[in-house]
Design a protein around this motif. Structure first.
Motif, PDB file in Angstrom:
ATOM      1  N   SER A  25      60.661  18.307  40.882  1.00  0.00           N
ATOM      2  CA  SER A  25      61.569  18.023  39.769  1.00  0.00           C
ATOM      3  C   SER A  25      60.815  18.173  38.463  1.00  0.00           C
ATOM      4  CB  SER A  25      62.132  16.606  39.903  1.00  0.00           C
ATOM      5  OG  SER A  25      62.927  16.272  38.788  1.00  0.00           O
ATOM      6  N   MET A  26      61.348  19.015  37.575  1.00  0.00           N
ATOM      7  CA  MET A  26      60.723  19.211  36.272  1.00  0.00           C
ATOM      8  C   MET A  26      61.382  18.270  35.272  1.00  0.00           C
ATOM      9  SD  MET A  26      58.590  21.416  37.212  1.00  0.00           S
ATOM     10  CE  MET A  26      57.834  21.621  35.601  1.00  0.00           C
ATOM     11  N   TRP A  27      60.551  17.643  34.416  1.00  0.00           N
ATOM     12  CA  TRP A  27      61.111  16.650  33.505  1.00  0.00           C
ATOM     13  C   TRP A  27      60.346  16.626  32.184  1.00  0.00           C
ATOM     14  CZ3 TRP A  27      57.444  13.128  32.082  1.00  0.00           C
ATOM     15  CH2 TRP A  27      56.385  12.925  32.951  1.00  0.00           C
ATOM     16  N   SER A  28      61.015  16.117  31.176  1.00  0.00           N
ATOM     17  CA  SER A  28      60.414  15.844  29.875  1.00  0.00           C
ATOM     18  C   SER A  28      61.059  14.575  29.349  1.00  0.00           C
ATOM     19  CB  SER A  28      60.653  17.001  28.903  1.00  0.00           C
ATOM     20  OG  SER A  28      60.079  16.733  27.644  1.00  0.00           O
ATOM     21  N   MET A  29      60.232  13.594  28.963  1.00  0.00           N
ATOM     22  CA  MET A  29      60.745  12.299  28.535  1.00  0.00           C
ATOM     23  C   MET A  29      60.086  11.879  27.235  1.00  0.00           C
ATOM     24  SD  MET A  29      60.750  10.156  32.114  1.00  0.00           S
ATOM     25  CE  MET A  29      61.417   8.703  31.286  1.00  0.00           C
ATOM     26  N   LEU A  30      60.796  11.093  26.445  1.00  0.00           N
ATOM     27  CA  LEU A  30      60.205  10.487  25.275  1.00  0.00           C
ATOM     28  C   LEU A  30      59.258   9.375  25.708  1.00  0.00           C
ATOM     29  CD1 LEU A  30      63.314  10.258  22.931  1.00  0.00           C
ATOM     30  CD2 LEU A  30      61.416  11.876  22.770  1.00  0.00           C
ATOM     31  N   GLN A  31      58.167   9.205  24.994  1.00  0.00           N
ATOM     32  CA  GLN A  31      57.232   8.143  25.323  1.00  0.00           C
ATOM     33  C   GLN A  31      57.823   6.767  25.028  1.00  0.00           C
ATOM     34  OE1 GLN A  31      53.149   8.821  24.047  1.00  0.00           O
ATOM     35  NE2 GLN A  31      53.444  11.031  24.110  1.00  0.00           N
ATOM     36  N   SER A  32      58.796   6.727  24.116  1.00  0.00           N
ATOM     37  CA  SER A  32      59.548   5.497  23.863  1.00  0.00           C
ATOM     38  C   SER A  32      61.011   5.876  23.682  1.00  0.00           C
ATOM     39  CB  SER A  32      59.034   4.790  22.600  1.00  0.00           C
ATOM     40  OG  SER A  32      59.861   3.679  22.276  1.00  0.00           O
ATOM     41  N   GLU A  33      61.853   5.456  24.602  1.00  0.00           N
ATOM     42  CA  GLU A  33      63.260   5.844  24.558  1.00  0.00           C
ATOM     43  C   GLU A  33      64.022   5.090  23.467  1.00  0.00           C
ATOM     44  OE1 GLU A  33      65.153   7.996  26.149  1.00  0.00           O
ATOM     45  OE2 GLU A  33      63.653   8.864  27.482  1.00  0.00           O
ATOM     46  N   GLU A  34      63.693   3.833  23.252  1.00  0.00           N
ATOM     47  CA  GLU A  34      64.485   3.008  22.345  1.00  0.00           C
ATOM     48  C   GLU A  34      64.213   3.331  20.875  1.00  0.00           C
ATOM     49  OE1 GLU A  34      66.898   0.924  23.229  1.00  0.00           O
ATOM     50  OE2 GLU A  34      66.545   1.559  25.296  1.00  0.00           O
ATOM     51  N   GLU A  35      62.956   3.428  20.511  1.00  0.00           N
ATOM     52  CA  GLU A  35      62.577   3.712  19.124  1.00  0.00           C
ATOM     53  C   GLU A  35      61.510   4.810  19.141  1.00  0.00           C
ATOM     54  OE1 GLU A  35      62.869  -0.160  16.535  1.00  0.00           O
ATOM     55  OE2 GLU A  35      61.739  -0.604  18.365  1.00  0.00           O
ATOM     56  N   PRO A  36      61.918   6.059  19.270  1.00  0.00           N
ATOM     57  CA  PRO A  36      60.967   7.139  19.573  1.00  0.00           C
ATOM     58  C   PRO A  36      59.908   7.408  18.513  1.00  0.00           C
ATOM     59  CG  PRO A  36      63.174   8.015  19.141  1.00  0.00           C
ATOM     60  CD  PRO A  36      63.314   6.537  19.288  1.00  0.00           C
ATOM     61  N   ILE A  37      60.151   7.029  17.244  1.00  0.00           N
ATOM     62  CA  ILE A  37      59.104   7.281  16.244  1.00  0.00           C
ATOM     63  C   ILE A  37      58.499   5.989  15.684  1.00  0.00           C
ATOM     64  CG2 ILE A  37      60.274   9.434  15.618  1.00  0.00           C
ATOM     65  CD1 ILE A  37      60.746   8.138  12.827  1.00  0.00           C
ATOM     66  N   ARG A  38      58.810   4.862  16.293  1.00  0.00           N
ATOM     67  CA  ARG A  38      58.267   3.597  15.790  1.00  0.00           C
ATOM     68  C   ARG A  38      56.735   3.617  15.773  1.00  0.00           C
ATOM     69  NH1 ARG A  38      59.244  -2.472  18.351  1.00  0.00           N
ATOM     70  NH2 ARG A  38      57.985  -3.597  16.826  1.00  0.00           N
ATOM     71  N   ALA A  39      56.137   4.130  16.847  1.00  0.00           N
ATOM     72  CA  ALA A  39      54.678   4.176  16.915  1.00  0.00           C
ATOM     73  C   ALA A  39      54.109   5.050  15.803  1.00  0.00           C
ATOM     74  CB  ALA A  39      54.238   4.705  18.278  1.00  0.00           C
ATOM     75  N   ALA A  40      54.792   6.153  15.501  1.00  0.00           N
ATOM     76  CA  ALA A  40      54.330   7.040  14.435  1.00  0.00           C
ATOM     77  C   ALA A  40      54.386   6.351  13.079  1.00  0.00           C
ATOM     78  CB  ALA A  40      55.167   8.311  14.420  1.00  0.00           C
ATOM     79  N   LEU A  41      55.424   5.568  12.854  1.00  0.00           N
ATOM     80  CA  LEU A  41      55.527   4.813  11.612  1.00  0.00           C
ATOM     81  C   LEU A  41      54.439   3.750  11.526  1.00  0.00           C
ATOM     82  CD1 LEU A  41      59.406   4.394  11.577  1.00  0.00           C
ATOM     83  CD2 LEU A  41      58.074   5.782   9.969  1.00  0.00           C
ATOM     84  N   GLN A  42      54.184   3.073  12.641  1.00  0.00           N
ATOM     85  CA  GLN A  42      53.150   2.038  12.663  1.00  0.00           C
ATOM     86  C   GLN A  42      51.766   2.612  12.358  1.00  0.00           C
ATOM     87  OE1 GLN A  42      53.776   0.559  16.634  1.00  0.00           O
ATOM     88  NE2 GLN A  42      54.947  -1.226  15.927  1.00  0.00           N
TER      89      GLN A  42
END
Length: 279
Positions: free
Chosen positions: A93-110
């Motif tokens: 099964s091939m997949w691609s997922m966000l590292q954080s589904e709920e707030e995908p850019i929160r870590a980038a902002l932090q």
């Protein structure tokens, strides 16, 4: 209204051009990608001293860059997703997922990132993987618009899995142009694109993007080939490069960075860049 996205883009692009050194390969779960990245703290310190415009990382390693003192260090580009197309053995099964589904850019902002990046995979006979990427991009773009974060989309057209080297880049001009256009339609502020098989066709990619286009480096090559290809692509309108293994897996990454920066920002030729690299 104050344009926060433009402020961050100005941190990333110098006069519209950029060298982004990618060291976010740890999320690919592919051992060969980690050669040269074993001691991340030392790698980051070496790259900061070399002085590229940006370093591309994941949240879990980004503190190594952002905790360094000084205001002139490279901008942080943070990856938001991960997937399994890079492994040598094809998965069921091939997949691609966000590292954080709920707030995908929160870590980038932090971590005070200047940009985030997300994949747009197009693999043969893998429509579900493509659908996942489209969904990921939609979620990330909504957050980027909300918080003023530039969105880099990485449209990747790949050949069928050959059972030996995994999914390899498909340099077909029409496929790349079409997928880059889709990335722009979805709201990309910056495109990270593979080179076309014939460098003289790359201007069509730039025209389809209608935003800054940075060329993806891919697998490691001889340094002469790296500089030669970079010169051709810059002549076709590329705004810079996102190179990883072609920098951090070379014996002297600092010299590679300095030579590429001269090509991107000063118009140095491949011959001049090679002379700089050889010192």
């Amino acid at each position: 209204m104050f344009d926060t996205k433009k402020v961050r883009i100005n941190r990333l692009l110098k006069n519209g051009r950029c060298l982004d050194v990618a060291i976010d390969h740890g999320v690919c779960n592919e051992p060969s990608f980690l050669n040269g990245l074993e001691a991340m703290s030392a790698v980051v310190e070496q790259l900061v001293a070399a002085g590229p415009d940006a370093i591309q990382m994941n949240f879990g390693q980004s503190d190594l860059l952002q905790s360094l003192p000084g205001k002139d260090k490279p901008a942080l580009v943070m990856r938001t997703d991960m997937g399994n197309p890079y492994n040598l053995i094809r998965h069921r099964s091939m997949w691609s997922m966000l590292q954080s589904e709920e707030e995908p850019i929160r870590a980038a902002l932090q971590m005070d990132a200047a940009c985030v990046v997300v994949n747009l995979f197009m693999l043969p006979d893998e429509p579900e993987l493509f659908r996942q990427c489209v969904s990921n991009i939609g979620k990330v773009r909504n957050d980027c618009d909300k918080y003023g974060m530039p969105l880099m989309i990485e449209p990747l057209v790949m050949q069928a899995h050959d059972g030996k080297g995994g999914y390899m880049v498909d340099g077909d001009r029409e496929k790349i142009v079409t997928l880059v256009r889709l990335a722009r339609e979805m709201g990309a502020d910056i495109i990270k694109a593979d080179p076309t098989a014939h460098a003289e066709d790359f201007h069509e990619v730039v025209e389809a993007a209608r935003c800054p286009v940075l060329v993806r480096g891919g697998g490691k090559e001889d340094i002469e080939a790296v500089f030669g290809k970079a010169e051709q692509l810059l002549r076709q309108g590329a705004h810079g490069m996102v190179y990883g293994r072609n920098i951090y897996q070379h014996p002297d990454p600092r010299r590679v960075v300095q030579a590429l920066m001269a090509m991107i920002h000063e118009g140095a030729s491949a011959e001049q860049a090679l002379a700089m690299y050889r010192g």
